[in-house]
Scaffold this motif. Structure first.
Motif, PDB file in Angstrom:
ATOM      1  N   GLU A 153       5.862   0.089  -0.982  1.00  4.66           N
ATOM      2  CA  GLU A 153       6.273  -1.215  -1.480  1.00  4.66           C
ATOM      3  C   GLU A 153       5.605  -2.362  -0.702  1.00  4.66           C
ATOM      4  O   GLU A 153       5.255  -3.384  -1.290  1.00  4.66           O
ATOM      5  N   GLU A 154       5.377  -2.163   0.598  1.00  2.00           N
ATOM      6  CA  GLU A 154       4.705  -3.228   1.374  1.00  2.00           C
ATOM      7  C   GLU A 154       3.306  -3.490   0.804  1.00  2.00           C
ATOM      8  O   GLU A 154       2.873  -4.629   0.659  1.00  2.00           O
ATOM      9  N   LYS A 155       2.622  -2.381   0.489  1.00  2.00           N
ATOM     10  CA  LYS A 155       1.269  -2.516  -0.059  1.00  2.00           C
ATOM     11  C   LYS A 155       1.328  -3.136  -1.462  1.00  2.00           C
ATOM     12  O   LYS A 155       0.460  -3.925  -1.830  1.00  2.00           O
ATOM     13  N   ALA A 156       2.356  -2.771  -2.221  1.00  2.00           N
ATOM     14  CA  ALA A 156       2.532  -3.359  -3.553  1.00  2.00           C
ATOM     15  C   ALA A 156       2.724  -4.868  -3.428  1.00  2.00           C
ATOM     16  O   ALA A 156       2.172  -5.664  -4.193  1.00  2.00           O
ATOM     17  N   GLN A 157       3.488  -5.264  -2.408  1.00  2.00           N
ATOM     18  CA  GLN A 157       3.768  -6.684  -2.176  1.00  2.00           C
ATOM     19  C   GLN A 157       2.475  -7.444  -1.848  1.00  2.00           C
ATOM     20  O   GLN A 157       2.265  -8.561  -2.323  1.00  2.00           O
ATOM     21  N   ILE A 158       1.605  -6.806  -1.055  1.00  2.00           N
ATOM     22  CA  ILE A 158       0.322  -7.447  -0.729  1.00  2.00           C
ATOM     23  C   ILE A 158      -0.488  -7.646  -2.001  1.00  2.00           C
ATOM     24  O   ILE A 158      -1.055  -8.717  -2.243  1.00  2.00           O
ATOM     25  N   ALA A 159      -0.536  -6.600  -2.835  1.00  2.00           N
ATOM     26  CA  ALA A 159      -1.308  -6.700  -4.085  1.00  2.00           C
ATOM     27  C   ALA A 159      -0.742  -7.818  -4.960  1.00  2.00           C
ATOM     28  O   ALA A 159      -1.488  -8.621  -5.529  1.00  2.00           O
ATOM     29  N   ARG A 160       0.586  -7.896  -5.031  1.00  2.00           N
ATOM     30  CA  ARG A 160       1.216  -8.969  -5.818  1.00  2.00           C
ATOM     31  C   ARG A 160       0.843 -10.336  -5.251  1.00  2.00           C
ATOM     32  O   ARG A 160       0.541 -11.271  -5.999  1.00  2.00           O
ATOM     33  N   SER A 161       0.854 -10.442  -3.925  1.00  2.00           N
ATOM     34  CA  SER A 161       0.598 -11.759  -3.329  1.00  2.00           C
ATOM     35  C   SER A 161      -0.857 -12.188  -3.542  1.00  2.00           C
ATOM     36  O   SER A 161      -1.174 -13.370  -3.500  1.00  2.00           O
TER      37      SER A 161
END
Ligand SMILES: C/C=C/C(=O)SCCNC(=O)CCNC(=O)[C@H](O)C(C)(C)COP(=O)(O)OP(=O)(O)OC[C@H]1O[C@@H](n2cnc3c(N)ncnc32)[C@H](O)[C@@H]1OP(=O)(O)O
Ligand SMILES: NC(=O)C1=CN([C@@H]2O[C@H](COP(=O)(O)OP(=O)(O)OC[C@H]3O[C@@H](n4cnc5c(N)ncnc54)[C@H](OP(=O)(O)O)[C@@H]3O)[C@@H](O)[C@H]2O)C=CC1
Length: 446
Positions: free
Chosen positions: A259-267
Motif C-alpha cells: 500500500e505504501e508503494k501504491a500511495q507513491i504511485a497515486r501521489s
C-alpha cells in the motif's frame, strides 16, 4: 581530498583554481575483490549479502587518458547493477574488466584485482585528458553510464549499438561510488542546478533507461492515450516510467507490492493501480516449472476492469521470468512488450500463440544512447521529470544500501553521499526548486 571539497564548497573557486588543485595519489572507493568471487558459492541469490562483498577503502588514482575526465564525486546512487556485481551474478564482472583490458594499453588500466563500482554520479570536474574541450575543471556535472569507443560503424546511428558498448562502473572500472571517478568526457552532462548533489546523482541510469525503453522510437515509442503496464511502478525504473507515461498523456497501469508503494504511485498522479500482493497473483506453480494461464487471465481481467475494458498497449517489463508470460498475454493485439532486464530469472517462458496470432512485438531495450541520455537529463533540468530519492546513505554504508535494494526494501532510488559531508547541499537555483519541492520530495522517507 579536503582541499578539493573546500574548493567545491567555497562557491568562488574558478576553473583555474580547480585546475591547479593537487590530485591525490589514492582515493576512497567502494569495490569488490577478485579473490572474493566464489565467496557465496552454494547460496541462493537471495541469500548473498552485498555487505560481505562490498569494501570501502583507498585505491590508487589511475592515469588519465585522452578524452577522459576525473570527477570529484559529491554523491552517487545505488543501481541494481551494483547489486549484481556484489553478488557475482549472473556472472562475475571481473570477466568484463579482463575482456576490456585486452583491447589496448589504455583499457588495460581497467583490469585490476578490484572493481570500483557505481554507475551514477554528481560532482565537479577536476581534470580533463588530452582532446577534451567541451568540459573544464570546475564544471558541475552529472555523468551517464554509457561507455563506447565508436571506432567501427555499428554505433554511428545509435551509440548503444557500438560493438564496444559498456556500462561504466559495471563493465568498466573506476565507477561512481567513490570520492573520485574516471569517465569518458562524452558521459558528462550539466548538473540540474535546482537539485542537491544526492538528488542530481540519483536519476541518471534509470531515468535514461526508462526514457529509451518507453518513450524513444528505439523503444516503446509511447503515444498519448496508450495504456502502459508498469511493473514495479515505485521502484528505480518504474518511478521514472510512471512519470513518462503521465507526462506523455498515456495511462499508466501501475503494479506494486504494497500500500505504501501504491500511495507513491497515486501521489505521482497514477489512478490505475494493482497491488500484486493483495491480489495474490500466482503465475507459476510452487516448483517454478509451469505457469497458470488462468492467473494471466485473472490479471488481464483486473486490467480491463481498471481501464474500462481496454488492454495494454505497452508493457514496461523488467522482472523477467516471473511476470513475462503474463506480460505477453495481457498486451493488446499489435501491442508491444519492452524488456530491459530479468531480475527474477533470465530464461523466460510465454505462450507464443498469443504473440504471433495477435501480432504483438517484444522489443529489447538497454540503457540509452548519448542523445537519449542527454534528452532524459534535460527533462530533469527543466523540472518536467523529478528525482525519486527516498533515502541517502554514506559511502561507508554502501553494503547496507545495496542490501536494501537487493531485498526490495527500498522505494524509488537510494542515494549515497561521497564527498558531500551532508544531505541538502549543492542547490544553485532555489527559485526553480521552490516550484518543484513537493514533487522532488515525493519519495522521501516513505
Ligand atoms: C544500465 C544498467 C543495466 C543493467 O543493470 S542490466 C542487468 C545486469 N546485467 C546482466 O545481468 C548481464 C550480465 N552479462 C551477462 O550475463 C553476459 O555478459 C551475457 C550473457 C550478456 C553475454 O555472455 P558472454 O559470455 O559474456 O559473451 P558471449 O557473447 O555469449 O560470448 C561467449 C562465447 O560465445 C561466442 N558467441 C557469441 N555469439 C555467437 C554466435 N552468434 N555464434 C557463435 N558463437 C558466438 C563468443 O564468441 C564467445 O566465444 P569465446 O568464449 O570463444 O570467446
Ligand atoms: N538494461 C538496462 O539498461 C537496465 C536494467 N536494469 C535492471 O532492471 C531491473 C530493475 O531495476 P530497478 O528498477 O532499478 O530495480 P528496483 O529494485 O528499484 O525496482 C524493481 C521493482 O520491481 C518490482 N518487483 C520485484 N520483484 C518482482 C516480482 N517478482 N514480480 C513483479 N515485480 C517485482 C518491485 O516492485 P513491487 O515490489 O512494488 O512490485 C521493485 O520495486 C534490475 O534487474 C536491473 O539490473 C535497470 C536499469 C537499466
Amino acid at each position: 581530498m579536503q582541499h578539493i571539497l573546500d574548493a567545491i564548497q567555497s562557491g568562488s573557486a574558478t576553473s583555474e583554481d580547480f585546475a591547479s588543485l593537487e590530485l591525490p595519489e589514492s582515493y576512497r572507493a567502494a569495490f569488490v575483490k577478485k579473490e572474493d568471487v566464489d565467496m557465496f558459492e552454494g547460496l541462493s541469490a537471495k541469500e548473498k549479502d552485498p555487505r560481505k562483498s562490498l569494501h570501502v577503502d583507498e585505491v590508487p588514482l589511475p592515469d588519465l587518458g585522452p578524452g577522459e575526465a576525473f570527477v570529484a564525486v559529491m554523491a552517487s546512487a545505488i543501481n541494481y547493477n551494483t547489486v549484481w556485481t556484489s553478488i557475482f551474478e549472473p556472472v562475475s564482472t571481473f570477466g568484463f574488466l579482463e575482456r576490456y583490458g585486452r583491447s589496448s594499453e589504455l583499457t588495460k588500466r581497467h583490469d585490476l584485482p578490484y572493481h570500483v563500482v557505481g554507475s551514477d554520479l554528481s560532482g565537479v570536474v577536476l581534470k580533463t585528458g588530452p582532446g577534451v574541450t567541451r568540459w573544464k575543471p570546475g564544471d558541475r556535472v552529472v555523468a551517464h553510464c554509457l561507455s563506447v569507443e565508436l571506432e567501427g560503424p555499428d554505433g554511428h546511428n545509435d551509440t548503444m549499438l557500438d560493438t564496444e558498448q559498456r556500462i561504466w562502473g559495471f563493465e568498466t572500472n573506476f565507477g561512481g561510488l567513490a570520492d573520485v571517478a574516471m569517465v569518458k568526457a562524452n558521459q558528462l552532462m550539466p548538473k540540474p542546478e535546482h537539485l542537491t548533489w544526492e538528488e542530481a546523482a540519483s536519476p541518471g541510469l534509470v531515468n535514461c533507461t526508462a526514457y529509451r525503453q518507453l518513450v524513444s522510437t528505439n523503444g516503446g515509442n509511447m503515444k498519448q492515450g496508450d495504456n502502459v503496464l508498469i511493473w514495479g511502478a515505485s521502484g528505480g525504473l518504474g518511478g521514472f516510467a510512471t512519470q513518462y507515461a503521465l507526462n506523455g498523456g498515456a495511462t499508466p497501469v501501475c503494479v506494486v507490492s504494497n500500500e505504501e508503494k501504491a500511495q507513491i504511485a497515486r501521489s505521482m498522479g497514477a489512478e490505475l493501480i494493482i497491488n500484486r500482493s493483495e491480489e495474490g497473483y500466482k503465475f507459476w506453480n510452487d516448483e517454478g516449472t509451469e505457469q497458470d494461464p488462468r492467473e494471466w487471465k485473472r490479471f488481464g481481467a483486473r486490467i480491463r476492469e481498471l481501464t474500462g475494458g481496454e488492454d495494454i498497449d505497452i508493457v514496461f517489463e523488467h522482472p523477467g521470468r516471473e511476470t513475462f508470460g503474463a506480460s505477453v498475454f495481457v498486451t493488446r493485439k499489435g501491442g508491444t512488450i519492452t524488456t530491459c532486464a530479468s531480475t527474477t530469472g533470465y530464461l523466460h517462458e510465454y505462450d507464443n500463440r498469443y504473440l504471433w496470432m495477435n501480432l504483438k512485438r517484444i522489443i529489447s531495450s538497454h540503457f540509452a544512447n548519448y542523445r537519449e541520455s542527454w534528452e532524459a537529463n534535460r527533462l530533469i533540468a527543466k523540472g518536467k521529470i523529478h528525482p525519486t530519492l527516498s533515502r541517502t546513505y554514506t559511502l561507508d554504508e554502501v553494503g547496507q544500501a545495496s542490501l536494501d535494494v537487493h531485498q526490495n526494501a527500498h522505494q524509488g532510488k537510494v542515494g549515497v553521499l561521497c564527498l558531500a559531508p551532508e544531505e541538502g547541499l549543492g542547490v544553485l537555483d532555489h527559485e526553480m526548486r521552490a516550484q518543484h519541492e513537493t514533487a522532488i520530495n515525493r519519495f522521501r522517507g516513505v
